[in-house]
Design a protein around this motif. Structure first.
Motif, PDB file in Angstrom:
ATOM      1  N   PRO A 386      42.076  34.651  64.582  1.00  0.00           N
ATOM      2  CA  PRO A 386      43.360  35.167  64.081  1.00  0.00           C
ATOM      3  C   PRO A 386      43.742  36.545  64.594  1.00  0.00           C
ATOM      4  O   PRO A 386      44.927  36.821  64.807  1.00  0.00           O
ATOM      5  CB  PRO A 386      43.161  35.161  62.566  1.00  0.00           C
ATOM      6  CG  PRO A 386      42.166  34.079  62.322  1.00  0.00           C
ATOM      7  CD  PRO A 386      41.225  34.147  63.487  1.00  0.00           C
ATOM      8  N   ARG A 387      42.770  37.444  64.811  1.00  0.00           N
ATOM      9  CA  ARG A 387      43.130  38.798  65.260  1.00  0.00           C
ATOM     10  C   ARG A 387      43.688  38.801  66.682  1.00  0.00           C
ATOM     11  O   ARG A 387      44.285  39.795  67.119  1.00  0.00           O
ATOM     12  CB  ARG A 387      41.913  39.713  65.176  1.00  0.00           C
ATOM     13  CG  ARG A 387      40.820  39.409  66.179  1.00  0.00           C
ATOM     14  CD  ARG A 387      39.641  40.369  66.060  1.00  0.00           C
ATOM     15  NE  ARG A 387      38.626  40.075  67.054  1.00  0.00           N
ATOM     16  CZ  ARG A 387      38.653  40.526  68.303  1.00  0.00           C
ATOM     17  NH1 ARG A 387      39.680  41.283  68.697  1.00  0.00           N
ATOM     18  NH2 ARG A 387      37.701  40.221  69.158  1.00  0.00           N
ATOM     19  N   LEU A 388      43.489  37.709  67.416  1.00  0.00           N
ATOM     20  CA  LEU A 388      43.986  37.616  68.784  1.00  0.00           C
ATOM     21  C   LEU A 388      45.257  36.784  68.875  1.00  0.00           C
ATOM     22  O   LEU A 388      45.721  36.470  69.967  1.00  0.00           O
ATOM     23  CB  LEU A 388      42.904  37.011  69.690  1.00  0.00           C
ATOM     24  CG  LEU A 388      41.581  37.771  69.730  1.00  0.00           C
ATOM     25  CD1 LEU A 388      40.565  37.029  70.588  1.00  0.00           C
ATOM     26  CD2 LEU A 388      41.782  39.189  70.259  1.00  0.00           C
ATOM     27  N   SER A 389      45.818  36.440  67.733  1.00  0.00           N
ATOM     28  CA  SER A 389      47.029  35.638  67.701  1.00  0.00           C
ATOM     29  C   SER A 389      47.947  36.189  66.610  1.00  0.00           C
ATOM     30  O   SER A 389      47.776  37.318  66.168  1.00  0.00           O
ATOM     31  CB  SER A 389      46.677  34.163  67.449  1.00  0.00           C
ATOM     32  OG  SER A 389      47.807  33.347  67.583  1.00  0.00           O
ATOM     33  N   SER A 390      48.906  35.390  66.184  1.00  0.00           N
ATOM     34  CA  SER A 390      49.861  35.828  65.168  1.00  0.00           C
ATOM     35  C   SER A 390      49.987  34.778  64.078  1.00  0.00           C
ATOM     36  O   SER A 390      50.016  33.580  64.382  1.00  0.00           O
ATOM     37  CB  SER A 390      51.249  36.045  65.793  1.00  0.00           C
ATOM     38  OG  SER A 390      52.243  36.177  64.790  1.00  0.00           O
ATOM     39  N   PRO A 391      50.077  35.211  62.810  1.00  0.00           N
ATOM     40  CA  PRO A 391      50.319  34.231  61.736  1.00  0.00           C
ATOM     41  C   PRO A 391      51.659  33.530  61.877  1.00  0.00           C
ATOM     42  O   PRO A 391      51.881  32.488  61.267  1.00  0.00           O
ATOM     43  CB  PRO A 391      50.253  35.083  60.465  1.00  0.00           C
ATOM     44  CG  PRO A 391      50.492  36.486  60.911  1.00  0.00           C
ATOM     45  CD  PRO A 391      49.929  36.585  62.289  1.00  0.00           C
ATOM     46  N   ALA A 392      52.550  34.075  62.720  1.00  0.00           N
ATOM     47  CA  ALA A 392      53.854  33.437  62.943  1.00  0.00           C
ATOM     48  C   ALA A 392      53.723  32.078  63.630  1.00  0.00           C
ATOM     49  O   ALA A 392      54.665  31.277  63.609  1.00  0.00           O
ATOM     50  CB  ALA A 392      54.746  34.356  63.781  1.00  0.00           C
ATOM     51  N   LEU A 393      52.561  31.804  64.221  1.00  0.00           N
ATOM     52  CA  LEU A 393      52.355  30.526  64.897  1.00  0.00           C
ATOM     53  C   LEU A 393      51.891  29.427  63.939  1.00  0.00           C
ATOM     54  O   LEU A 393      51.887  28.246  64.314  1.00  0.00           O
ATOM     55  CB  LEU A 393      51.320  30.671  66.011  1.00  0.00           C
ATOM     56  CG  LEU A 393      51.552  31.771  67.054  1.00  0.00           C
ATOM     57  CD1 LEU A 393      50.497  31.692  68.145  1.00  0.00           C
ATOM     58  CD2 LEU A 393      52.947  31.690  67.649  1.00  0.00           C
TER      59      LEU A 393
END
Length: 492
Positions: A386-393
């Protein structure tokens, strides 16, 4: 109501086409009306946004380079920082630009964007003279010999490693030259219309460090477009495994298999999702591995250069040192931002989804059972890291048109090279979103794992193995229907 009426119209067309145009291959059953109905009923309407709320509206040169539409302002800033490290060139060490030095010793490109131009797809050199050395940025050649490494992956060729890098920094030889020639394959559609396919042949010459192992296996891999990767990573693993279970339980030749691969970030075996053989499990591993293999940039996950014992000049070359993190050439924060950048590159909205030809082509696509491998839709879960991506996905209804499984594609496409659980005839089903924008973004439409196909129709004609029946249905369609099916794929 409009969406329901539209779906009913496409469904009715599919029912008719399934009954009238499906042609069974020897030993296989034709697509049935019920199959076509189920496939269409289970997916969103064709005008759904491919990336859900992440989707952007662009159809020009920058269509693959935009951030997910629902990112926060802080995430957009992080996206811009990652973009800068993705697209700017690295330089040879030592240099005054310590944040971007450390190129090589061997490399294929000076930046990620050198292969993924405009975040898009590379193409093979468009030459037909096998005597002339040709630039190969964006098309790498994987190397291995029989056996496996410590994690069950391919065993590297002992002199040249796991890929053939044609360039070297000052004082270091490139590993050699790649020459490309083509074998012409003539064929015709059932209505007599002729076509010509071109099968590439690769020739490695002027090898700088002596001969390769006589049992070397060589596999070409083109750099694909990098849109929607974070969304693919957020597809629940259970959904991908369900694809394999459903195919195994069904009649017919389609029997996809998952790949399981070693991931340097998870530090365990994980489900393969990326790479042409589903040979990479996470976007983080893919990015750090490409920095090392393609540009020669070390990181905390891949701290050792790929020089082999036979490559004395490579071993003696100077290394760069990241300013705040000695011993590696890209700091963790910068690498993390590049991973975030790729994770949040958005798919672009479809074009002409309501066009009559597109709707007919969609029905033909399902009637030919193309959607068994190119599964249209999913709902995303959470990212692997998760820290390398976005919760928007997360929680997005997406239509990438892939099952992310391995399929036997026949001898004509085989590379003969295993990769973890993938055998020499298997390839991962590539997502179809964005294919129709390749001419606008990259000025070409070269498809398949090595770019041999000059458009959608040729890509279909190369299908064999499990996909032979679908190919034959396409080959037997009248010309207007073939054009409609291609038109649908190009609308995605």
């Amino acid at each position: 109501m409009t969406s329901l009426l539209r779906t009913s119209s496409v469904l009715a067309t599919a029912l008719a086409l399934a009954a009238c145009t499906a042609r069974p291959a020897p030993g296989d059953t034709a697509a049935t009306a019920a199959d076509a109905a189920q496939a269409l009923f289970a997916r969103p309407a064709a005008d759904a946004l491919p990336g859900g709320k992440t989707t952007v509206f662009s159809n020009g040169r920058n269509a693959f380079s935009l951030p997910a539409a629902n990112l926060s302002d802080a995430e957009r800033t992080r996206f811009v920082v990652g973009n800068s490290f993705f697209k700017r060139n690295w330089v040879q060490a030592p240099a005054s630009t310590t944040a971007r030095d450390g190129l090589g010793p061997h490399f294929l490109a000076r930046s990620c964007g050198g292969c993924h131009v405009q975040d898009g797809r590379a193409q093979p050199p468009d030459f037909h003279n096998p005597l002339a050395p040709q630039p190969f940025a964006g098309l790498l050649l994987r190397l291995s010999v029989p056996g496996t490494d410590a994690h069950g992956g391919p065993k590297h060729e002992p002199v040249y490693g796991d890929q053939f890098n044609t360039m070297g920094i000052h004082g270091v030889q490139g590993e050699g030259e790649v020459h490309l020639s083509y074998e012409r394959i003539e064929g015709q559609y059932a209505d007599g219309t002729p076509y010509t396919l071109e099968k590439p042949r690769y020739h490695l010459r002027n090898l700088a460090y002596g001969p390769m192992d006589p049992d070397v296996m060589v596999s070409p891999r083109i750099a694909p477009q990098v849109i929607g990767l974070g969304l693919l990573e957020a597809i629940p693993e259970a959904e991908i495994l369900a694809n394999a279970q459903a195919q195994a339980a069904s009649t017919g030749p389609i029997k996809g298999q998952p790949n399981y691969v070693w991931d340097a970030y998870a530090e365990r075996m994980v489900l393969g999702r990326f790479g042409w053989k589903a040979n990479v499990g996470s976007l983080a591993h893919q990015t750090a591995g490409a920095f090392l293999g393609d540009i020669g940039i070390t990181s905390s996950r891949f701290p050792q250069q790929t020089c082999t014992p036979a490559q004395k000049d490579c071993l003696a070359a100077p290394n760069g040192n990241a300013k705040g993190q000695q011993g590696v050439e890209i700091e963790d924060y910068a690498l993390d931002d590049v991973i975030f950048y790729q994770s949040t590159l958005a798919p672009a909205a479809r074009r002409n989804a309501q066009d009559e030809g597109v709707l007919r082509g969609e029905a033909l696509f399902h009637a030919a059972q193309c959607a068994q491998c190119h599964r249209p839709s999913y709902r995303t879960g959470t990212a692997l890291f998760p820290r390398l991506s976005s919760p928007a996905l997360s929680g997005q209804d997406i239509t990438p048109y892939t099952d992310l499984l391995l399929h036997d594609m026949g001898e004509a496409l085989a590379d003969g090279r295993p990769d973890f659980a993938a055998n020499g005839r298997q390839w991962r089903t590539p997502p179809l979103w964005g294919i129709g924008l390749l001419p606008a973004v990259n000025d070409h439409q070269r498809l398949l794992h090595d770019g041999r196909a000059r458009g959608v129709a040729e890509a279909i004609l190369w299908h064999g193995g499990e996909a032979e029946a679908a190919r034959e249905q396409f080959r037997h369609l009248p010309a207007p229907d073939r054009a409609a099916l291609v038109q649908f794929v190009e609308s995605l």
